[in-house]
Structures are given as C-alpha cells and as structure tokens.
Design an enzyme around this catalytic site. Structure first.
Site, mmCIF file in Angstrom:
data_model
loop_
_atom_site.group_PDB
_atom_site.id
_atom_site.type_symbol
_atom_site.label_atom_id
_atom_site.label_comp_id
_atom_site.label_asym_id
_atom_site.label_seq_id
_atom_site.Cartn_x
_atom_site.Cartn_y
_atom_site.Cartn_z
ATOM 1 C CG MET B 106 -0.414 -0.003 2.484
ATOM 2 S SD MET B 106 -1.640 0.099 3.797
ATOM 3 C CE MET B 106 -2.410 1.550 3.458
ATOM 4 C CG LEU B 122 -6.157 4.778 1.880
ATOM 5 C CD1 LEU B 122 -4.732 4.547 2.740
ATOM 6 C CD2 LEU B 122 -7.080 5.016 3.226
ATOM 7 C CG LEU B 128 -8.270 0.084 1.553
ATOM 8 C CD1 LEU B 128 -7.496 -1.073 2.283
ATOM 9 C CD2 LEU B 128 -7.510 1.464 1.969
ATOM 10 N NE ARG B 195 -4.761 0.096 -5.690
ATOM 11 C CZ ARG B 195 -5.469 1.652 -6.129
ATOM 12 N NH1 ARG B 195 -4.566 2.605 -6.373
ATOM 13 N NH2 ARG B 195 -6.731 1.616 -6.414
ATOM 14 C CE1 TYR B 196 -5.046 2.681 -2.349
ATOM 15 C CE2 TYR B 196 -3.913 1.728 -0.524
ATOM 16 C CZ TYR B 196 -5.036 1.509 -1.359
ATOM 17 O OH TYR B 196 -5.927 0.699 -1.511
ATOM 18 C CG HIS B 308 -5.458 -2.485 8.409
ATOM 19 N ND1 HIS B 308 -6.872 -2.246 8.604
ATOM 20 C CD2 HIS B 308 -5.004 -1.212 8.681
ATOM 21 C CE1 HIS B 308 -7.056 -1.165 8.082
ATOM 22 N NE2 HIS B 308 -5.896 -0.112 8.113
ATOM 23 C CG ASP B 385 8.257 -0.415 12.221
ATOM 24 O OD1 ASP B 385 7.311 -0.931 12.795
ATOM 25 O OD2 ASP B 385 9.434 -0.540 12.843
ATOM 26 C CD GLU B 388 -1.779 1.636 9.221
ATOM 27 O OE1 GLU B 388 -0.747 1.795 8.848
ATOM 28 O OE2 GLU B 388 -2.843 1.786 8.683
ATOM 29 C CD GLU B 392 -4.194 1.771 14.708
ATOM 30 O OE1 GLU B 392 -3.809 1.684 13.454
ATOM 31 O OE2 GLU B 392 -5.095 1.163 15.167
#
Lengths: 472, 472
Positions: B106, B122, B128, B195-196, B308, B385, B388, B392
């Site tokens: 991602m 995203l 997604l 992807r983003y 996730h 890493d 998240e 998070e």
C-alpha cells in the site's frame, strides 16, 4: 488387616474399610475397576458415598482434609490423589489408571421426542446463544416455536441424530487403542457428556461416581472436547457445565468445601485444530470425494469448508474459534498441496442479529449461479454427522441451493473413520503423558468476557492458587 | 548479421535491428541488461518504444502479432516470449533472466506533504474502503478532513513513513540473494509499486519499460505482494491497479490489442501466510521480546497478534484475509510450541460501519484493566513499520490504552531482518522455479464479488483462454 466400617445406602454400594495404619479402602460393586491410590499417598480417612443419600450427606460432613488441592500444575494436582483411599477391588499395582475419558460435545436428540428438551436447553444456554437478560424468557419461547420444524427435520434424517452412536463408538474405540499405546494410564474407560441431549453432563458425572471415581476415592478423568476448535460457546459451555456439576456432586455444594479430599482430578484436552491425524483424516475424505470427478475437472473443483457460524457479538468479544477453524482449513489445504481453490464459509445462522459470514448457503447459491457447479462441501468444525450435515447441508444446501447439481457434493464426516479414531488416541496419549492440566491458551479469558461462570470454571481447571493472571 | 532499422525518440533510446533471418534485436541504453528471447522463439518483427512518444505511438500500430498470448499456464505464457526480439546488449546466453521483481504494497507518504495525495488515493479506492456510489464524492471529502490529523501523526513518527525505505532495501537485498540461489533467472532487478504513495504502480511500470522490459521486447516480471495474507482490499487492489496500467501502457488502451506481441509476461506471488521463513522471522522477534521479561513472568505474557481489520461487508463477501491471518498466527504459535496464551485482534477500524473485531485497542484496555499488564503486541499482517505500528500501536495503544505500563511491549516489525529477507528470496525462488502464474486460490473470485475489475484482472493474470471456471 482391613476392618469394615459401615455400608452406605442406595446407589452404588460401597464398603469402607480402615486399615490399622489408618489407610482407607472401599469396595465398589460396579464392574469397573476402581481407582488406585498414589504410591506416595498419605493415609487418610476417606468416605465413599452414593449420591444424595442421607448417609452420604452425613458422611460428607465427616470428610477430613489433610492437604488442600490448590495447585494449577497437573503434576501437582495429581499429588492431591495421594490422599485418596484405595478401593478394595484395586487389583493392578504400578499403574496410574484407570482413567476416565470423557468426550464432550453438544449432542443431539436421539429421537424426535427429545427435540423439545434439546432445543430448550440449547436456547437457554447464554454461552451458546446470548439473548441477554431475557434469556430465561426468550430461550423457552424460541425453542417451543422451533420444536415442530426441527422435529420434522430430524424425522427426515431418520428420526434422530446419530451423534450419540458415533460419540460412544469413537470413545470406546479410542480407549481400546489407548490401553495398548498408553498402558501406564490403562484401563481407559469411555464416557460421553452432551451439553443439550442425553447423556447429559450430570448423567455422565453420576456414572463416574458409580464407577468408583471421586468422592474420596480420587481418580483421574480427562475432559476431551470433541470440538477440534475452541469456542466459549461450545467447549467453554461444556466446561462450564462440567464445573457446575463437579461443584454440585463433589465440590462446595455437595460437601461445603471447594476442594474436598479424594475428588476426581480433572484435566482438559481443550483444542486440537491442527493435529496431523485430524488433518490427515479430513484430507483423505476430501481426496476420496475429489476422485469422484472426472480427472479433467478435478483441479477446478472448489472446496467449501463449512463451519458453524458465531454471532458477531461473540467474535468481537475475542472468541478464538474463527481463527482456529481457519487454522484447520489451512492445515488441510497444506496437506493437500493447495491443489484446489477453496473458501471457508459459515453455516447455521439463527435469528436477526449479525453473524460471521460468508454464509455457506449463499456461497453455494452464488457459485452455482455463476455456472460453477463442481463444489465439495467439507464440514470442518464437527467431526460426526448431525443435523447440520445431514439436513442443513445434504437436504437444504445440496438440493435447494445447489438445485440438485450432481457436481455439488459433500465430503464424508469423520464418524467411524479409523484414521480419525487413531488421531483421537494420539491426542489423548500425548495429553496423558505430558501431564498438563489444559493448554496455556485455555487460561486466557477473552478480552470482552464478562462471565463469572467462565472465570470460576477456569480457576477450577487451572487450579485455584496458581491461576494464570490471564484468567483474571 | 544485424541491420539497424531506426531509432526511437525520447525516453530510453532503443535501437532496433532485424537479422537476415527476420529476427529482431534492440539495444537498450539503460544500464540494466535487457531481456533474452526464448530458444524456441519464432522470428518476429517487434518494436521497442518509449512511452507516449509519437514514434512509439506510430510504432504500436505496426506491431505484428503472429501468435496470441492467450494461455493460462505459466509455461505456456512463457511461450509468448518466444516471439520477442533479443535486445542487442543481450550478453548472457542460456539464461532465462533478467527478471523484474516487483514488490507491491500500500505504501505510505515519505513526507508530510504527501499525506493529502496518499489519503485521497486511499479513500478513493473502492477495493479498500467501499463507500458505494458516493465513493468519488465521499473519498476526497473524508481524505481532506483527515489530512491535518494524519499529517500530525506522520510528523510524530519522524515526518513520514519508512515503508519506501524498507521496501526498496528488502527488494534489493532479496534480488542479490536470488542472483546467487536462482542463477537461471538472474539478473533479478528490484522494483517497488505502491498503491497509494510514490512510487506508484504507473511509475514502476514506466521504469520497467524504460529498463528494457515489454513493448515488443517481452521479458518476465513477478508481482510479489508484500501482504503475506491475501485480501481483495490489499493485494487484490494492487493487482487491479497493475492490470489497469498494463492495459494502458502495453495492452488494449496502448495498442488496440488486448495481448500484443512482446509484452511483459507477468506472474504473481499472491500470498505466503505460513511460509516457514516468515514464521521463523516472526517467532524470533517474539522470542527476543519475551526475553526482556524476568524469567518467572515470561510464560504468563500474553501475545496479542494484531492485524489491520476489514469491514464486515468485505468479510461477509468471502474475503480470504481473516482466515489467512489466522493461519499465520497459528503457524507462529506452533513454532513457539504454544508457549504463551495469545489472541488475534484487529486494528485501525475507520468510520461508523461494522468491522471485524475484537479491536486491538479494546483488547489492551481490557487486559490492562484486569491487571494483566504483561502483553506483547505482534504486528502480523504488515512486514515493515508504518503508521499503524509506529503511531497507532506505539503511541496510541502502548501509551494511551496501556497507560504506559512497561510490561506492555511491541515486537519489532520485520523491516531489514535477514531471516525475513532470506524467506522472501526462498519464496521467490520457489515461484520462479515452479513456473506457475499464481496460486490456484487466486483464480477463485469471492462468492459475494460483484467487481468487474476483479474479474478482468483475474482473467488477465490467469490467462484469458484457460481462465478457471472459478473466476467467473
């Protein structure tokens, strides 16, 4: 020299003797060889009793308790057996047996007449179907309304569930193998305890006592869940029930003491989702079913593993079942060399609340609608046939949703499969020889668990003093 | 004897030759050795071009197409490379390489300035975050509103995501190992496609073309997902994006033909949830973290695997991700001998819809409230890493929810772990040597899938003619 003390009344008659050294010995008239004291046993006055007899109730009060069974490690729990009086019919020396092997499962009504009671117990079980504060009102209501429909379903599959027949057969066969491969804990005595049908947990427990286990005589019993994957709704509920009846028949509610001397020492086989023997048995049944397709179509057959679903409230509480079912599926696919595409889907949702999906019935419908009609349904969370395979999969899914397409098939349940029964024996042998109380995982309460029952049950099975902090 | 035909303009200059036998050969000025024709290649006029140049556009129209690459089996797809012209700098004979190894993930913004674009992409991705018909309206709206908050989070973790650094490092190191252990497909050339975030899929694809792959010159590329467990939201979305850009840059939208001659031959490593090397790398990181506790507390530490989460709409559609994450967890615990109690929980839920639980943050809160403060968080679905883990888990969960208890820790992410990088190389080698297009599982669309994009993508990667019925 042994001196007879007195007889106890009705039920399994037991004679109590006290040796000159103060060692107690009882004679059971049951045919099953009674338990043997540990070699390092301390001499103790221990009383064997029949259940609920006035004599037994009087006797309970006289029980002495020289050492308290508050240990979490199985080896140390066994030490509590050291205080157990030897029954007079004890005739095998140098053995750790006999060992009671108790198969726990949800069960099913053996006849259509038992459906009402079965459903009533099932919908009253908040561990299985959490209905909140209205459980005691809603449970019976739902079960009464569903009884006629479910009775018709059982009538269609031959008038009852075969789960008792299979469970008794599997357990007896496993015990025969165990006697051979694990002679140190022999003889192994088979028992079945169902959560919602006969034989119920309390019936099994009474039989155990009648057969010479517990109530001052100690002895070892293994609660062997027949759900390969652990859920608080299934294995957890059975363990809660076992803990409740242990308490009523041998523990605080029977004797006034939480851990009187000479009760049965329990250990638990609480999960076995990826045991190689289980995986092998599933894989062979799938291979046998795949072999029914012409070779050129075989690799494109989709395997649909189907497990009983859970309400999302249970999933979100942290129940380990979905992850363990997935582990079984992955292990089986690994064994098959990932030869086919597959999905794990979930069946038997009931009621309006959210359940874990995708649903098995929808899955079959969708694939069949797309023209993909080579599908094998694989029941992956139950080992024996029951209404969810024989009616829900075979009648509803195969015939209604799959519109009778001959390419949509179901893999056999494990039932009397000898590979499976050998696996059960291997799992049990490993457990008996390791001498563990239960898996470390069983000591951990779910993150969202609010059940006091569950907490107390874990405390009991893990041992009160050394309860893992995780059970708090 | 080779005869130069003409030069193509801007971009990577390529020289085209036609041999007397009609065999074409091009010279790339890129430093990377260009692709090699198959030994059984048919002589074909093939044109190498730079992207979007007028010359290239003209050249596209002149492409001949003696054999159509409509095959699903990888070996047979390779046959389409038989028609590829050998570049003039080709200097290694008897090799199947070079091979482009493309890591898909991602991604994350490398600087806070990139956060807006990252979030915009995203939230626009219906694979997604399915927002329904209002996706194109709601996506940008949500991303604009969230940008300042997320920018602050990236600022707190050092001003950007390290995922690009790690991905480029892992891929480059893996390629070095591959050159050694899999010389027949060497040299292996590392690429990253996010992807983003940058480098986006289209940037990677342009680089591939610049480096001598495709557009008449054939060549082999492997799309290697860096999500160990497959989800349509993650790997599926990256494959949809790759298929889209392949179509725009080499396929129908570039040439008018779905499968022009000499395009890149793609294969996909679509999942590797229980690869022993991956499992070993996770297990060692957990063991290292366990070793930080005093020995007497170590066995009671609870391992909280965190992945996730997915919206329940995706789970109920049949997405295979939850089951594959569970398989990873089980394999890691098996490797650890089930030494500790554990739970799999789910993080990073966004918005009001239902997501799969139990939530990681709630789990930590509950256990800490019960006084159980020895917990190790284990990120199990990302390998490097990213926000998240670094924000998070490390900032929110460890500091807010765990109230800074020192017993609540996080296992290291795999990042530059050499065991992990060796595992990547082993997975890639196995894929290259087996010569498969993708896993059989990838051919199966989810039961609830309605996405035409997904269908077309699977058709492309599996090969159009022999598309499995399961993809229908």
């Amino acid at each position: 020299m042994w001196v007879p003390v007195h007889w106890l009344g009705a039920g399994p008659a037991l004679q109590l003797y006290i040796s000159e050294a103060g060692e107690a010995k009882s004679a059971s008239h049951s045919t099953f060889p009674p338990v043997r004291p540990q070699p390092d046993g301390q001499p103790t006055l221990t009383v064997a009793m029949s259940l609920r007899s006035p004599a037994a109730q009087a006797a309970r009060k006289t029980l002495t308790r020289p050492s308290i069974s508050r240990v979490s490690h199985y080896g140390r729990r066994l030490a509590s057996m050291a205080t157990v009086a030897p029954p007079v019919t004890q005739n095998s020396v140098g053995q750790k047996g006999p060992t009671a092997m108790v198969f726990m499962n949800m069960g099913g009504p053996s006849t259509t007449d038992e459906v009402g009671d079965f459903l009533s117990r099932l919908f009253s079980d908040a561990d299985l179907i959490p209905l909140g504060r209205l459980q005691s009102y809603l449970g019976p209501l739902i079960s009464r309304r569903r009884t006629p429909k479910i009775q018709r379903q059982y009538a269609e599959i031959g008038g009852g569930s075969p789960i008792r027949k299979w469970s008794e057969y599997q357990c007896a066969e496993m015990c025969k193998i165990l006697d051979r491969i694990c002679p140190e804990t022999a003889p192994h005595k088979p028992y079945v305890a169902f959560r919602y049908a006969k034989p119920l947990t309390e019936e099994m427990y009474v039989r155990l006592l009648e057969d010479g286990f517990g109530q001052g005589r100690g002895g070892r019993a293994v609660a062997f869940t027949q759900y390969p994957q652990y859920s608080c709704s299934t294995t957890g509920s059975s363990l809660n029930e076992l803990w409740k009846w242990r308490n009523r028949l041998e523990g605080k509610r029977a004797t006034g003491e939480a851990n009187p001397v000479g009760t049965i020492t329990w250990s638990v086989i609480d999960r076995w989702p990826t045991h190689p023997g289980l995986v092998e048995a599933f894989a062979r049944n799938i291979e046998a079913k795949l072999a029914e397709y012409p070779e050129e179509r075989r690799k494109d057959v989709v395997l649909l593993f189907s497990a009983h679903s859970l309400p999302m409230s249970v999933v979100n509480r942290g129940d380990p079942y979905p992850a363990e079912v997935a582990a079984t599926v992955h292990a089986v696919m690994h064994r098959l060399g990932f030869s086919n595409a597959y999905r794990l889907c979930w069946q038997s949702q009931v009621g309006p609340s959210a359940w874990l999906g995708a649903q098995t019935s929808d899955t079959v419908k969708e694939y069949v609608n797309r023209g993909h009609t080579d599908l094998i349904l694989v029941p992956i969370a139950f080992t024996s046939d029951h209404i969810e395979t024989l009616y829900e999969l075979d009648k509803e899914v195969l015939h209604e949703y799959a519109q009778g397409h001959p390419g949509v098939k179901r893999a056999e349940s494990l039932n009397g499969n000898p590979v499976f029964i050998q696996a059960l024996a291997d799992i049990a042998k490993d457990h008996l020889q390791k001498g563990e109380v239960c898996s470390r995982q069983m000591g951990l309460r779910c993150q969202g668990c609010k059940s006091e029952r569950c907490l107390e049950q874990k405390k009991f099975f893990m041992g009160e003093q050394e309860i893992m902090p995780t059970a708090r």
